[in-house]
Motif scaffolding. Structure first.
Motif, PDB file in Angstrom:
ATOM      1  N   ALA A  70      36.686  45.823  19.618  1.00  0.00           N
ATOM      2  CA  ALA A  70      37.481  45.865  18.397  1.00  0.00           C
ATOM      3  C   ALA A  70      37.720  44.447  17.878  1.00  0.00           C
ATOM      4  CB  ALA A  70      38.818  46.557  18.663  1.00  0.00           C
ATOM      5  N   VAL A  81      38.695  38.999  21.728  1.00  0.00           N
ATOM      6  CA  VAL A  81      39.075  38.804  23.126  1.00  0.00           C
ATOM      7  C   VAL A  81      37.890  38.979  24.071  1.00  0.00           C
ATOM      8  CG1 VAL A  81      40.741  39.411  24.877  1.00  0.00           C
ATOM      9  CG2 VAL A  81      41.205  39.941  22.502  1.00  0.00           C
ATOM     10  N   LYS A  84      35.388  36.194  23.826  1.00  0.00           N
ATOM     11  CA  LYS A  84      36.008  34.974  24.336  1.00  0.00           C
ATOM     12  C   LYS A  84      36.042  35.006  25.867  1.00  0.00           C
ATOM     13  CE  LYS A  84      39.553  33.805  21.585  1.00  0.00           C
ATOM     14  NZ  LYS A  84      40.969  33.849  21.219  1.00  0.00           N
ATOM     15  N   THR A  85      36.386  36.194  26.383  1.00  0.00           N
ATOM     16  CA  THR A  85      36.466  36.337  27.835  1.00  0.00           C
ATOM     17  C   THR A  85      35.089  36.174  28.469  1.00  0.00           C
ATOM     18  OG1 THR A  85      38.176  37.938  27.392  1.00  0.00           O
ATOM     19  CG2 THR A  85      37.398  37.798  29.627  1.00  0.00           C
ATOM     20  N   GLN A 255      46.917  31.898  36.211  1.00  0.00           N
ATOM     21  CA  GLN A 255      46.882  33.211  35.540  1.00  0.00           C
ATOM     22  C   GLN A 255      46.724  33.071  34.033  1.00  0.00           C
ATOM     23  OE1 GLN A 255      46.785  35.733  37.518  1.00  0.00           O
ATOM     24  NE2 GLN A 255      47.958  35.241  39.337  1.00  0.00           N
ATOM     25  N   GLN A 256      46.345  31.889  33.581  1.00  0.00           N
ATOM     26  CA  GLN A 256      46.290  31.698  32.126  1.00  0.00           C
ATOM     27  C   GLN A 256      44.877  31.714  31.598  1.00  0.00           C
ATOM     28  OE1 GLN A 256      49.065  29.468  29.839  1.00  0.00           O
ATOM     29  NE2 GLN A 256      49.386  28.148  31.584  1.00  0.00           N
ATOM     30  N   ILE A 257      43.892  31.839  32.494  1.00  0.00           N
ATOM     31  CA  ILE A 257      42.507  31.772  32.048  1.00  0.00           C
ATOM     32  C   ILE A 257      41.909  33.165  32.154  1.00  0.00           C
ATOM     33  CG2 ILE A 257      40.248  30.814  32.572  1.00  0.00           C
ATOM     34  CD1 ILE A 257      41.715  28.306  33.563  1.00  0.00           C
ATOM     35  N   ALA A 258      41.204  33.562  31.101  1.00  0.00           N
ATOM     36  CA  ALA A 258      40.688  34.918  31.063  1.00  0.00           C
ATOM     37  C   ALA A 258      39.423  35.045  31.893  1.00  0.00           C
ATOM     38  CB  ALA A 258      40.386  35.288  29.621  1.00  0.00           C
ATOM     39  N   LYS A 262      39.561  39.974  35.670  1.00  0.00           N
ATOM     40  CA  LYS A 262      41.015  40.051  35.503  1.00  0.00           C
ATOM     41  C   LYS A 262      41.375  41.175  34.528  1.00  0.00           C
ATOM     42  CE  LYS A 262      45.116  38.856  36.186  1.00  0.00           C
ATOM     43  NZ  LYS A 262      45.689  38.988  37.523  1.00  0.00           N
ATOM     44  N   ILE A 263      40.630  41.256  33.442  1.00  0.00           N
ATOM     45  CA  ILE A 263      40.918  42.302  32.447  1.00  0.00           C
ATOM     46  C   ILE A 263      40.739  43.681  33.071  1.00  0.00           C
ATOM     47  CG2 ILE A 263      39.989  43.376  30.354  1.00  0.00           C
ATOM     48  CD1 ILE A 263      39.905  40.721  29.085  1.00  0.00           C
ATOM     49  N   GLN A 265      41.043  44.413  36.158  1.00  0.00           N
ATOM     50  CA  GLN A 265      42.128  44.627  37.121  1.00  0.00           C
ATOM     51  C   GLN A 265      43.421  45.043  36.408  1.00  0.00           C
ATOM     52  OE1 GLN A 265      44.404  41.600  38.408  1.00  0.00           O
ATOM     53  NE2 GLN A 265      45.179  42.661  40.203  1.00  0.00           N
ATOM     54  N   VAL A 266      43.746  44.363  35.327  1.00  0.00           N
ATOM     55  CA  VAL A 266      44.956  44.729  34.578  1.00  0.00           C
ATOM     56  C   VAL A 266      44.847  46.168  34.080  1.00  0.00           C
ATOM     57  CG1 VAL A 266      46.302  44.267  32.493  1.00  0.00           C
ATOM     58  CG2 VAL A 266      45.519  42.378  33.903  1.00  0.00           C
ATOM     59  N   GLN A 267      43.651  46.514  33.563  1.00  0.00           N
ATOM     60  CA  GLN A 267      43.501  47.863  33.025  1.00  0.00           C
ATOM     61  C   GLN A 267      43.638  48.931  34.104  1.00  0.00           C
ATOM     62  OE1 GLN A 267      39.841  47.150  30.988  1.00  0.00           O
ATOM     63  NE2 GLN A 267      40.848  46.853  29.023  1.00  0.00           N
TER      64      GLN A 267
END
Lengths: 304, 430
Positions: A70, A81, A84-85, A255-258, A262-263, A265-267
């Motif tokens: 999106a 995002v 970029k990631t 924890q500030q770098i994408a 990580k994405i 894991q968060v999901q």
């Protein structure tokens, strides 16, 4: 791979393809099917499902894939995002690959060609594995007190009056992430490169020097091509690990770098399994493409 | 199963019989069942698998409970997010869940939790009014977000819906709760701090941190946005997509200007960031502040004029739990509300659900320091003996009433949660 490309000849007609051979391959095939192919199929399937706060809704939708990308069509907002990631993940993969390759090749070269006695070789090789006696996370975290604002490095530099204020970029930065990765994974380069260097026929090097080649020429025209298999295998290790990592980037990046890992894991922790699955499928496709590209450079099966 | 096998196996019987006789003499009925009488399985000791975050799972509590009742507590420690995940995906992997009220919106609709019968809870009517009616000392506190009173009652034991008025069945029996605010290093900041807005004050550029658990971090961010006067939310705990965009945009701008040193996700990370001086102001949990202090480093759990972001956790029972394990779970909950555990938690800086019983297990000077906001008349010690405050010190945030009465909002699960998580990822990637 080989199973699908085998021509439809009767199995017994091909030399060496007897029933016994199939039986021998069966246990691994089963393990592979049970623990790799089945879960992978499930992931692909779930990536097309819908979901709400607390349950998965079987069906077929491209929604997850659409939502991952999106805003990616809109160039005015800069990179979306996901891109970029991927950019940041690929950047780390490339940097870590390059650095571990240079260090790994140098160390392997030293071990293989400069250390004469095989006892010494073994000793030094074991020395390389010492960092692996502790866990990954501990090796990572031990950098934190060293690189911190009030850490050992900054204190030393300030004590020597080399700097006025602490260097901030030592920790929780791209630098610290790459540093930790290199520390953690150079071994994965050393081992396969060392292995293929040890197989090089030493008379080839003599021949090169007899023909008047300089040290660099021998290195570039004899040793590097003959170590190619090891280089490619090491590269595959390092690149796939870095592409999927979320722990190292998390800890060392504050924890500030994408990163894609990580994405995902968060999901999963928010029960967005279909979204995470779609992300995993895309990541897998990207990694497979990289590996495919690497294996174009060398036929691993032939070289082994 | 293995018990029956051992009884049938002749080689093992004599030994097992010997063990049984000895233990009979000792009077421990638990071992009796092993080996000798496979039919007497009812005598087997109960082991309760307790799923929760590490924060509430104290070894001393499990040991004391076992000493009091013989029931064993087996801790399963995971992160806040994983507690919810397991409750939804693997409800048979635990016998007792310790989770936060805001997670209930995800768990209760699955039917994986069973309503807790308050008739079986001895102190049920003594549970603080903060949970049942949302009042502290007769005054209503902020109820933005998932305030416990909105989700504490179920329509029936097997209901998947929250009741709007009190019923006999509770979704969770409250264990611990607190009101969070910013933690600061007074020795490094050297001036008073009194607003959430300070978190994004450029003065602390590169020295701040925020919580990286999206559903909690966004609430802290919302407190900051309101404090900075950018926007006033109708309900911080249930933002619209536009409000989420605005909140995340504020965070991203700050991040791009290098405001944050790090984001943290677990207790220890926040302690390390603060103790090492990497960060001088960050969103923080009260026991983490205590942990920094026990290292001898000055750290304040700073009361702020906009109020606190509150959270509350409680015990829930999986729907499939039955028989003696269910009885054991009820016994544990009753024991937990009976005072010893409450006093223990109060001494850690949390608040217990039944204040009356906890008070009876605390010294008068402790109660005065922790709950009444009075200066300590002697050194205040943590449950494991570390000195937390010297005589004369006053607790940050004052009394129970002034702290819990100052709640502005509660940790929440928004309707637009999925969108919020997606935007939060954007913040992390920015």
């Amino acid at each position: 791979m080989s199973m699908t490309t085998t021509p439809s000849l009767p199995a017994a007609a091909v030399p060496g393809r007897t029933i016994a051979a199939w039986w021998q391959a069966a246990p691994f095939t089963l393990v592979f099917a049970l623990f790799f192919l089945t879960p992978l199929t499930l992931i692909v399937m779930v990536s097309f499902w819908d979901f709400n706060e607390y349950e998965l809704l079987p069906g077929f939708t491209f929604k997850n894939y659409v939502s991952i990308f999106a805003g990616c069509g809109d160039a005015s907002e800069g990179l979306c995002v996901t891109l970029k990631t991927y950019y940041s993940t690929l950047k780390f993969s490339f940097l870590v690959w390059l650095i571990t390759l240079v260090i790994g090749f140098t160390v392997a070269y030293f071990l293989a060609f400069h250390v004469r006695s095989s006892g010494m070789q073994t000793l030094l090789f074991v020395l390389c594995t010492i960092p692996f006696w502790t866990s990954n996370v501990i090796r990572m975290i031990s950098w934190v007190p060293l690189l911190g604002r009030n850490g050992l490095v900054n204190q030393t530099l300030m004590g020597m009056n080399l700097i006025e204020t602490p260097i901030e970029w030592l920790l929780f930065s791209d630098f610290s992430v790459v540093l930790a990765f290199v520390h953690l994974y150079t071994m994965f380069m050393i081992v396969p490169i060392f292995n293929s260097m040890m197989r090089i026929d030493r008379s080839l090097i003599e021949a090169a020097s007899d023909s008047g080649a300089s040290g660099w020429q021998t290195l570039w025209n004899v040793i590097v091509p003959l170590s190619r298999t090891g280089i490619i295998i090491g590269s595959i290790f390092v690149i796939t690990i870095v592409m999927g990592d979320f722990v190292t980037i998390g800890v060392m990046g504050g924890q500030q770098i994408a990163s894609i890992g990580k994405i995902i894991q968060v999901q999963t922790s928010y029960l967005q399994f279909p979204l995470a699955a779609a992300n995993a499928v895309i990541l897998l496709a990207v990694v497979l493409m990289i590996i495919w590209g690497l294996t174009r450079l060398v036929d691993i099966r032939k070289e082994l | 199963m293995s018990d029956a096998f051992r009884a049938d196996s002749p080689a093992v019987v004599p030994e097992a019989a010997g063990v049984a006789r000895r233990s009979l003499l000792k009077g421990t009925a638990g071992i009796l069942a092993a080996g000798m009488f496979p039919a007497v399985h009812a005598q087997e000791k109960i082991v309760l698998r307790y799923l929760g975050t590490a924060v509430n799972q104290d070894k001393a509590i499990a040991e004391k409970f076992k000493a009091d009742t013989g029931i064993e507590i087996q801790y399963v420690a995971v992160t806040t997010d994983d507690v919810t995940k397991r409750a939804v995906t693997a409800p048979n992997s635990f016998d007792l869940i310790d989770t936060e009220y805001f997670s209930l919106k995800k768990i209760v609709p699955t039917g994986n939790l069973k309503g807790i019968d308050t008739k079986r809870i001895k102190n049920a009517d003594k549970i603080t009014t903060l949970f049942t009616t949302g009042m502290v000392a007769g005054k209503a506190v902020g109820d933005q977000g998932t305030a416990p009173k909105k989700v504490i009652y179920l329509e029936g034991e097997k209901s998947k819906k929250f009741a709007t008025a009190p019923t006999q069945f509770m979704s969770l029996i409250p264990t611990t709760y607190n009101a969070d605010t910013l933690g600061i290093r007074p020795d490094l900041i050297k001036r008073p701090v009194n607003s959430w807005a300070e978190l994004l004050n450029p003065e602390f550029k590169g020295k701040t941190a925020i919580l990286n658990i999206p559903s909690i971090g966004i609430m802290d961010a919302a407190m900051v946005v309101e404090a900075m006067g950018i926007y006033k939310y109708p309900d911080k705990g249930n933002m619209t997509k536009k409000e989420i965009d605005l909140t995340i945009k504020t965070l991203i701008e700050a991040k791009k200007q290098g405001q944050f040193r790090a984001l943290w996700k677990d207790f220890n990370e926040s302690v390390n960031l603060m103790a090492s001086g990497e960060v001088v102001i960050q969103s923080m949990w009260s026991p983490a502040v205590t942990a920094v202090r026990t290292k001898g480093i000055a750290c304040n759990f700073q009361p702020l004029k906009e109020g606190y972001r509150a959270w509350a956790a409680g015990f829930g029972l999986p729907a499939t739990l039955s028989g003696r394990k269910l009885d054991g779970a009820y016994e544990f909950i009753n024991w937990f509300l009976d005072g010893w555990a409450g006093a223990y938690l109060n001494r850690q800086g949390y608040y217990s659900a039944v204040l009356e019983t906890a008070k009876s297990k605390m010294e008068a000077y402790e109660w005065a320091y922790w709950m009444e906001g009075k200066p300590a008349t002697q050194d205040i010690k943590s449950p494991n003996g570390d000195v937390l405050a010297k005589a004369g010190a006053v607790r940050d945030g004052g009394s129970y009433e002034s702290r819990m009465g100052g709640i502005a909002c509660w940790n929440a699960l928004m309707d637009e949660n999925n969108y919020m998580v997606q935007k939060w990822n954007e913040f992390v990637a920015a």
